[in-house]
Write an enzyme that holds these catalytic residues in place. Structure first.
Site, PDB file in Angstrom:
ATOM      1  N   SER A 225       1.655  13.010  27.371  1.00  0.00           N
ATOM      2  CA  SER A 225       1.006  12.731  25.866  1.00  0.00           C
ATOM      3  C   SER A 225       1.560  11.353  25.521  1.00  0.00           C
ATOM      4  O   SER A 225       2.561  10.880  25.704  1.00  0.00           O
ATOM      5  CB  SER A 225       1.282  13.558  24.862  1.00  0.00           C
ATOM      6  OG  SER A 225       0.144  14.861  24.881  1.00  0.00           O
ATOM      7  N   GLY A 263      -3.934  13.231  26.856  1.00  0.00           N
ATOM      8  CA  GLY A 263      -2.685  12.289  26.632  1.00  0.00           C
ATOM      9  C   GLY A 263      -2.940  10.959  26.002  1.00  0.00           C
ATOM     10  O   GLY A 263      -1.928  10.058  26.267  1.00  0.00           O
ATOM     11  N   PRO A 306      -8.983  15.035  26.058  1.00  0.00           N
ATOM     12  CA  PRO A 306      -8.260  14.229  24.821  1.00  0.00           C
ATOM     13  C   PRO A 306      -8.190  15.249  23.765  1.00  0.00           C
ATOM     14  O   PRO A 306      -9.063  15.731  23.517  1.00  0.00           O
ATOM     15  CB  PRO A 306      -9.252  13.218  24.700  1.00  0.00           C
ATOM     16  CG  PRO A 306     -10.538  13.356  25.018  1.00  0.00           C
ATOM     17  CD  PRO A 306     -10.275  14.247  26.295  1.00  0.00           C
ATOM     18  N   GLY A 307      -7.064  15.230  23.024  1.00  0.00           N
ATOM     19  CA  GLY A 307      -6.790  15.869  21.881  1.00  0.00           C
ATOM     20  C   GLY A 307      -6.554  14.857  20.598  1.00  0.00           C
ATOM     21  O   GLY A 307      -7.562  14.430  19.865  1.00  0.00           O
ATOM     22  N   ARG A 308      -5.319  14.432  20.720  1.00  0.00           N
ATOM     23  CA  ARG A 308      -4.919  13.451  19.803  1.00  0.00           C
ATOM     24  C   ARG A 308      -5.820  12.414  19.464  1.00  0.00           C
ATOM     25  O   ARG A 308      -6.048  11.918  18.534  1.00  0.00           O
ATOM     26  CB  ARG A 308      -3.467  12.763  20.274  1.00  0.00           C
ATOM     27  CG  ARG A 308      -2.828  12.017  19.438  1.00  0.00           C
ATOM     28  CD  ARG A 308      -1.531  11.445  20.257  1.00  0.00           C
ATOM     29  NE  ARG A 308      -0.983  12.381  21.127  1.00  0.00           N
ATOM     30  CZ  ARG A 308      -0.033  12.947  20.587  1.00  0.00           C
ATOM     31  NH1 ARG A 308       0.711  12.708  19.642  1.00  0.00           N
ATOM     32  NH2 ARG A 308       0.670  14.183  21.446  1.00  0.00           N
ATOM     33  N   ARG A 349       6.584  16.834  13.637  1.00  0.00           N
ATOM     34  CA  ARG A 349       6.567  15.857  14.807  1.00  0.00           C
ATOM     35  C   ARG A 349       7.965  14.491  14.846  1.00  0.00           C
ATOM     36  O   ARG A 349       8.691  14.338  15.458  1.00  0.00           O
ATOM     37  CB  ARG A 349       5.433  15.029  14.813  1.00  0.00           C
ATOM     38  CG  ARG A 349       4.266  15.819  15.387  1.00  0.00           C
ATOM     39  CD  ARG A 349       3.008  15.288  15.794  1.00  0.00           C
ATOM     40  NE  ARG A 349       3.260  14.519  17.057  1.00  0.00           N
ATOM     41  CZ  ARG A 349       3.411  13.186  17.059  1.00  0.00           C
ATOM     42  NH1 ARG A 349       3.448  12.377  16.147  1.00  0.00           N
ATOM     43  NH2 ARG A 349       3.728  12.612  18.370  1.00  0.00           N
ATOM     44  N   TYR A 353      10.239  15.297  17.710  1.00  0.00           N
ATOM     45  CA  TYR A 353      10.012  14.098  18.773  1.00  0.00           C
ATOM     46  C   TYR A 353      10.471  12.861  18.257  1.00  0.00           C
ATOM     47  O   TYR A 353       9.913  11.782  18.937  1.00  0.00           O
ATOM     48  CB  TYR A 353       8.388  14.048  19.349  1.00  0.00           C
ATOM     49  CG  TYR A 353       7.785  15.329  19.414  1.00  0.00           C
ATOM     50  CD1 TYR A 353       8.187  16.070  20.554  1.00  0.00           C
ATOM     51  CD2 TYR A 353       6.473  15.602  18.854  1.00  0.00           C
ATOM     52  CE1 TYR A 353       7.268  17.359  21.129  1.00  0.00           C
ATOM     53  CE2 TYR A 353       6.005  16.714  19.030  1.00  0.00           C
ATOM     54  CZ  TYR A 353       6.236  17.364  19.981  1.00  0.00           C
ATOM     55  OH  TYR A 353       5.316  18.625  20.472  1.00  0.00           O
ATOM     56  N   CYS A 380      15.246  22.489   3.332  1.00  0.00           N
ATOM     57  CA  CYS A 380      16.579  22.428   3.401  1.00  0.00           C
ATOM     58  C   CYS A 380      17.282  21.862   4.621  1.00  0.00           C
ATOM     59  O   CYS A 380      18.020  22.716   5.482  1.00  0.00           O
ATOM     60  CB  CYS A 380      17.126  23.884   3.048  1.00  0.00           C
ATOM     61  SG  CYS A 380      16.669  24.204   1.443  1.00  0.00           S
ATOM     62  N   GLU A 381      16.926  20.662   5.003  1.00  0.00           N
ATOM     63  CA  GLU A 381      17.475  20.229   6.393  1.00  0.00           C
ATOM     64  C   GLU A 381      17.564  18.778   6.086  1.00  0.00           C
ATOM     65  O   GLU A 381      16.579  18.043   5.602  1.00  0.00           O
ATOM     66  CB  GLU A 381      16.367  20.293   7.478  1.00  0.00           C
ATOM     67  CG  GLU A 381      15.870  21.483   7.869  1.00  0.00           C
ATOM     68  CD  GLU A 381      16.309  22.402   8.890  1.00  0.00           C
ATOM     69  OE1 GLU A 381      17.235  21.660   9.817  1.00  0.00           O
ATOM     70  OE2 GLU A 381      16.291  23.607   9.337  1.00  0.00           O
TER      71      GLU A 381
END
Ligand SMILES: *Cc1c(COP(=O)(O)O)cnc(C)c1O
Length: 478
Positions: A225, A263, A306-308, A349, A353, A380-381
């Site tokens: 991707s 991708g 294709p998606g993105r 994301r 990533y 809380c991170e």
């Protein structure tokens, strides 16, 4: 008053997004201050015309480029990027096909009336129930991913008296990421049949043992991707065409289809420079033609997924700033932690990533000198980061609207209710109107999941369907 014209924004934003003369952002003709007032924040906004334009651009570019080499190309939108009923209908309108990979995604396609013969189903571990649903709905192609699945699909198809079209997912040994691809590694992942040790040809043999229930259409590969160059596709296509040729030699069958996966990369920040759909289509058509010519194999019917690249750039997430905390990082660096009313629950994301995004004030312009800012969420991170590094005006403050572009893909679809934060709505914006594609979740929605008998949730006369919806005895979703 400033009479300057509206200023267009960079390619990271939906087409035609602009800053109004009085400083607000406008998307699809809508002032984001008005959108915030009407729908609240946080909210996922989609520029509907932008999605249509990109869908059409892929369809036209691939039809033309592959037409020029004497074949056809279908564009299967990868539903996992973002899917809901109106989205499926839009794709149908634009002549695209649809990839799903679970029963849940298939249920959306069904609800939208998406024709089965234009649906492909992926997945490395489809349940028998999902396979059955796909086959009874008439899904045109199942992309088969394991030896177990060959037998499962054959069994279900035989039980329904169907000859099911299947493709084999192939580990081409190519993995592409952005500007790099690796052509030898990545046997060590879960998807597909290996080209090594004759595994793929064994799978072909197993499928051909079921001529009454399976029809092998061809091979499928998805190499990764956020890809910006076509070399990875070239190596994958060559390898796949070589095995299609091997099938022709050993079994006397010319496989009619070849799926090159998706991708195609998009711009998340101004540093990304994606190829346009016509550039990508032209390069892929050349690659396929060259690979076929080299071995004297007829050019197959091509599909891409294709998606993105279709929905990613059309989306903007609109947040409201709640706190601004300057943190002295080093002598020469003060970082402004700008907290918004969402975060990793609506966009995981960056945490997953290390994905980069950018952001701009959406409700006003500012002349204040820029500061180094990090946009963070309310979870809380400490890894709850929306935009790791961005320059924002130094007077950014509570109550400001903040817009993050390129969030149309893999944000809503990967979202969670972490910390019991209800998920934002998806609002489609078009010239002269807007509509709620997915409504805002409520705390009530979250509490309603606790401890009740699922069946009790269905109205009288309907039963709980396999995928959680209520359905009539005829299996129609309600
Ligand atoms: C994820 C996926 C896609 C789409 O990838 P994008 O990066 O969104 O284009 C296509 N095909 C398969 C098999 C996938 O798993």
């Amino acid at each position: 008053m400033d009479a300057s014209p509206a200023a267009t924004l960079s390619a990271v934003w939906p087409m035609g997004a602009e800053r109004t003369p009085d400083g607000a952002l406008r998307v699809a003709g809508h002032d984001l201050r008005d959108v915030a007032a009407q729908y609240g924040t946080p909210a996922y906004l989609l520029d509907e015309a932008d999605i249509r334009t990109r869908a059409r651009a892929f369809k036209e570019a691939f039809t033309e480029a592959f037409g020029a080499i004497g074949t056809q190309a279908d564009v299967f939108y990868a539903g996992k990027a973002f899917l809901c009923t109106p989205m499926a209908r839009l794709l149908l309108d634009e002549g695209l096909s649809l990839d799903v990979c679970t029963g849940g995604e298939l249920a959306v396609a069904r609800k939208a009336g998406f024709p089965g013969d234009r649906i492909g189903m992926h997945g490395n571990n489809k349940s028998v129930a999902e396979i059955e649903d796909a086959i009874t709905y008439g899904v045109g192609r199942l992309i088969v991913d394991s030896f177990e699945e060959i037998e499962r699909v054959a069994h279900v198809a035989a039980a329904h008296g169907v000859v099911q079209g299947v493709m084999l997912r192939v580990k081409t040994g190519v993995e592409a990421h952005t500007h790099e691809f690796i052509a030898t590694a990545h046997e060590d992942q879960k998807f597909g049949f290996s080209l090594a040790d004759g595994q793929l040809m064994d799978a072909v043999g197993r499928i051909l043992e079921h001529p009454d229930s399976l029809r092998l259409l061809g091979f499928h590969s998805h190499i990764g991707s956020q890809i910006f160059e076509s070399e990875g596709f070239a190596v994958a296509a060559e390898r796949l065409i070589n095995v299609q040729l091997q099938v022709a030699r050993e079994h006397g069958i010319v496989l009619p289809e070849l799926d090159l996966g998706g991708g195609f990369g998009i711009a998340y920040t101004d540093r990304d420079t994606p190829l346009s759909a016509p550039q990508m289509a032209g390069q892929l058509a050349q690659i396929v033609q060259r690979a076929c010519d080299a071995v004297g194999h007829p050019v197959p019917h091509i599909s891409i997924e294709p998606g993105r690249a279709i929905v990613g750039p059309s989306g903007v997430t609109l947040y409201e700033v709640g706190t601004v905390k300057p943190v002295q990082v080093r002598d020469e660096l003060t970082r402004y932690y700008v907290s918004v009313d969402g975060g990793m629950s609506d966009n995981p994301r960056p945490a997953l990533y290390e994905a980069d995004y950018t952001a701009q004030l959406a409700g006003r312009a500012s002349e204040a000198a820029p500061v180094t800012a990090r946009v963070v969420g309310k979870h809380c991170e400490s890894g709850d980061i929306v935009v790791r590094d961005v320059q924002l005006p130094g007077d950014v403050r509570a109550g400001d609207l903040l817009a993050v572009p390129a969030t149309g893909a893999y944000c809503r679809s990967l979202s969670s209710q972490y910390n019991h934060v209800p998920r934002p709505p998806v609002i489609a914006l078009r010239d002269g109107g807007s509509s709620v594609w997915i409504r805002r979740e409520t705390i009530g929605d979250l509490l309603a999941l606790e401890g009740r008998n699922e069946r009790a949730n269905c109205p009288v006369g309907l039963r709980r369907g396999r995928f959680g919806g209520c359905e009539a005895a005829d299996g129609a979703l309600r």
